[in-house]
Design a protein around this motif. Structure first.
Motif, PDB file in Angstrom:
ATOM      1  N   GLY A  26      41.714  13.871 105.042  1.00  0.00           N
ATOM      2  CA  GLY A  26      40.427  14.527 105.243  1.00  0.00           C
ATOM      3  C   GLY A  26      40.431  16.011 104.938  1.00  0.00           C
ATOM      4  O   GLY A  26      39.366  16.610 104.789  1.00  0.00           O
ATOM      5  N   ALA A  27      41.609  16.609 104.850  1.00  0.00           N
ATOM      6  CA  ALA A  27      41.688  18.064 104.684  1.00  0.00           C
ATOM      7  C   ALA A  27      42.370  18.508 103.405  1.00  0.00           C
ATOM      8  O   ALA A  27      42.129  19.622 102.929  1.00  0.00           O
ATOM      9  N   ILE A  28      43.205  17.660 102.814  1.00  0.00           N
ATOM     10  CA  ILE A  28      44.133  18.128 101.783  1.00  0.00           C
ATOM     11  C   ILE A  28      43.424  18.631 100.529  1.00  0.00           C
ATOM     12  O   ILE A  28      43.827  19.646  99.931  1.00  0.00           O
ATOM     13  N   ALA A  29      42.358  17.974 100.113  1.00  0.00           N
ATOM     14  CA  ALA A  29      41.654  18.418  98.900  1.00  0.00           C
ATOM     15  C   ALA A  29      41.069  19.811  99.098  1.00  0.00           C
ATOM     16  O   ALA A  29      41.137  20.663  98.199  1.00  0.00           O
ATOM     17  N   GLY A  30      40.506  20.067 100.269  1.00  0.00           N
ATOM     18  CA  GLY A  30      39.948  21.383 100.543  1.00  0.00           C
ATOM     19  C   GLY A  30      41.011  22.466 100.548  1.00  0.00           C
ATOM     20  O   GLY A  30      40.771  23.579 100.061  1.00  0.00           O
ATOM     21  N   VAL A  31      42.189  22.149 101.094  1.00  0.00           N
ATOM     22  CA  VAL A  31      43.286  23.131 101.114  1.00  0.00           C
ATOM     23  C   VAL A  31      43.686  23.494  99.688  1.00  0.00           C
ATOM     24  O   VAL A  31      43.855  24.667  99.340  1.00  0.00           O
ATOM     25  N   ILE A  32      43.836  22.490  98.839  1.00  0.00           N
ATOM     26  CA  ILE A  32      44.232  22.723  97.447  1.00  0.00           C
ATOM     27  C   ILE A  32      43.162  23.553  96.726  1.00  0.00           C
ATOM     28  O   ILE A  32      43.480  24.511  96.005  1.00  0.00           O
ATOM     29  N   ASP A  33      41.905  23.202  96.924  1.00  0.00           N
ATOM     30  CA  ASP A  33      40.819  23.947  96.281  1.00  0.00           C
ATOM     31  C   ASP A  33      40.815  25.409  96.725  1.00  0.00           C
ATOM     32  O   ASP A  33      40.568  26.321  95.920  1.00  0.00           O
ATOM     33  N   GLU A  34      41.064  25.651  98.005  1.00  0.00           N
ATOM     34  CA  GLU A  34      41.039  27.022  98.513  1.00  0.00           C
ATOM     35  C   GLU A  34      42.214  27.842  97.987  1.00  0.00           C
ATOM     36  O   GLU A  34      42.073  29.044  97.744  1.00  0.00           O
ATOM     37  N   ILE A  35      43.361  27.224  97.818  1.00  0.00           N
ATOM     38  CA  ILE A  35      44.504  27.936  97.227  1.00  0.00           C
ATOM     39  C   ILE A  35      44.164  28.339  95.798  1.00  0.00           C
ATOM     40  O   ILE A  35      44.426  29.464  95.360  1.00  0.00           O
ATOM     41  N   ARG A  36      43.564  27.430  95.053  1.00  0.00           N
ATOM     42  CA  ARG A  36      43.177  27.740  93.670  1.00  0.00           C
ATOM     43  C   ARG A  36      42.092  28.807  93.636  1.00  0.00           C
ATOM     44  O   ARG A  36      42.073  29.652  92.733  1.00  0.00           O
ATOM     45  N   ALA A  37      41.190  28.781  94.598  1.00  0.00           N
ATOM     46  CA  ALA A  37      40.147  29.796  94.640  1.00  0.00           C
ATOM     47  C   ALA A  37      40.735  31.173  94.911  1.00  0.00           C
ATOM     48  O   ALA A  37      40.229  32.186  94.414  1.00  0.00           O
ATOM     49  N   PHE A  38      41.816  31.215  95.672  1.00  0.00           N
ATOM     50  CA  PHE A  38      42.477  32.489  95.937  1.00  0.00           C
ATOM     51  C   PHE A  38      43.145  33.020  94.671  1.00  0.00           C
ATOM     52  O   PHE A  38      42.979  34.181  94.299  1.00  0.00           O
ATOM     53  N   ASP A  39      43.908  32.167  93.982  1.00  0.00           N
ATOM     54  CA  ASP A  39      44.565  32.589  92.742  1.00  0.00           C
ATOM     55  C   ASP A  39      44.948  31.344  91.959  1.00  0.00           C
ATOM     56  O   ASP A  39      45.785  30.545  92.405  1.00  0.00           O
ATOM     57  N   GLN A  40      44.362  31.186  90.793  1.00  0.00           N
ATOM     58  CA  GLN A  40      44.590  29.988  89.993  1.00  0.00           C
ATOM     59  C   GLN A  40      45.997  29.901  89.421  1.00  0.00           C
ATOM     60  O   GLN A  40      46.410  28.842  88.933  1.00  0.00           O
TER      61      GLN A  40
END
Length: 252
Positions: A26-40
Motif C-alpha cells: 500500500g505504500a511502496i509505490a508512493g515511496v519510490i515516486d517521492e524519492i524520484r521527485a526529490f532527485d531523479q
C-alpha cells in the motif's frame, strides 16, 4: 528550494536509495515516486523481506530494482542486504528510506548535505531536535529517551533519536554496514558500532510522518521487550571484538 539545486547536480556522486520493505504494497509505490521527485538521479533498490503481498511486483512496476529475500530476515538483514548491494555496485552515497512511508523523501536534502560536504560519514535524521513536531505514545517516547541516554553515555556524544533509520552514508559508512549490521532491531546497536569503528556520525532535524499503510511490528508489549533486548545487546556489543570494515579487506 529544489532538491537538485541543493545537491549541486554537477558534482553529485552515484547515489543509491535503499528501501527495505515487508508487506508494504500500500505504500511502496508512493515511496519510490517521492524519492524520484526529490532527485531523479537516485538509483533505487527495494529489498523485499519475504513479503506475502504484492510489494515486490509493485516496486518493480514502479521502476525500482528489487531484491527478493526468500524468507523474512528482519529489518537488519534486509537493510544489510541493501548496503551489500551498494558496496558491491560501487555507490559512493547511500540513503535508507523505509518502505512504510514514515520517512519523508523531501527531507533527504537535510541528511545528505553534511555527508556530501565531507563533514560526517553518517547523517541520521532525528525526530527530536529542531521543531519536534513528531508525536508518539508516552511509553515509546520514554523508551526512546532511555535508549538515547544509554547510547549517549556510551559514545560520549549526544544522541536524541537512536531508533531512527532515516540515514545517509558515504563509502566508509556503506562499507561498515555491509560488513556488519545487527539483524533484529539494528539502529541502536549500529549507532554504538559506528563510534567503536571511529566513524563520524551527526544527527540532523527532519520531519517524519505516520505510516502510509500497513501496521507497525512493535506494539505496546513489544516496545518493552524491544527496549530490554536492545539494552542487553548494547552492553554485550561493547565487549565484542572489532569487525574489520570491508574497506580494509576489499580493494575499492
Amino acid at each position: 528550494m529544489s532538491a537538485p539545486a541543493e545537491l549541486a547536480p554537477v558534482e553529485m556522486p552515484r547515489c543509491l536509495a535503499i528501501v527495505p520493505a515487508f508487506n508494504e504494497e500500500g505504500a511502496i509505490a508512493g515511496v519510490i515516486d517521492e524519492i524520484r521527485a526529490f532527485d531523479q538521479r537516485f538509483e533505487i533498490v527495494v529489498v523485499d523481506d519475504g513479503s506475502a503481498d504484492r510489494t515486490a511486483a509493485i516496486a518493480r512496476a514502479s521502476g525500482a530494482h528489487v531484491i527478493r529475500l526468500p524468507f523474512n530476515l528482519g529489518i537488519g538483514g534486509a537493510v544489510q542486504t541493501g548496503f551489500r548491494y551498494a558496496w558491491e555496485h560501487g555507490f559512493q552515497i547511500a540513503v535508507r528510506v523505509d518502505g512504510d512511508g514514515q520517512h519523508d523523501p523531501s527531507q533527504l536534502g537535510a541528511i545528505l548535505a553534511p555527508v556530501l560536504a565531507g563533514e560526517t560519514d553518517i547523517a541520521v535524521g532525528s525526530r527530536f531536535v529542531g521543531e519536534r513536531s513528531y508525536r508518539t505514545s508516552r511509553s515509546r517516547r520514554l523508551g526512546i529517551r532511555i535508549l538515547a541516554w544509554t547510547v549517549s553515555a556510551l559514545v560520549r556524544q549526544r544522541v536524541t533519536d537512536p531508533t531512527s533509520g532515516f540515514q545517509a552514508l558515504n563509502r566508509h559508512g556503506i562499507a561498515l554496514f555491509a560488513a556488519d549490521l545487527p539483524h533484529d532491531y539494528p539502529e541502536v546497536e549500529a549507532t554504538v558500532m559506528v563510534f567503536r569503528h571511529r566513524l563520524r556520525m551527526r544527527e540532523v532535524p527532519v520531519r517524519m510522518r505516520e505510516r502510509a499503510a500497513g501496521r507497525s511490528s512493535i506494539g505496546a508489549f513489544a516496545s518493552v521487550y524491544y527496549m530490554t533486548k536492545v539494552l542487553l545487546a548494547i552492553f554485550v556489543g561493547v565487549f565484542r571484538r572489532n569487525v574489520v570494515p570491508l574497506e580494509d579487506v576489499v580493494e575499492q
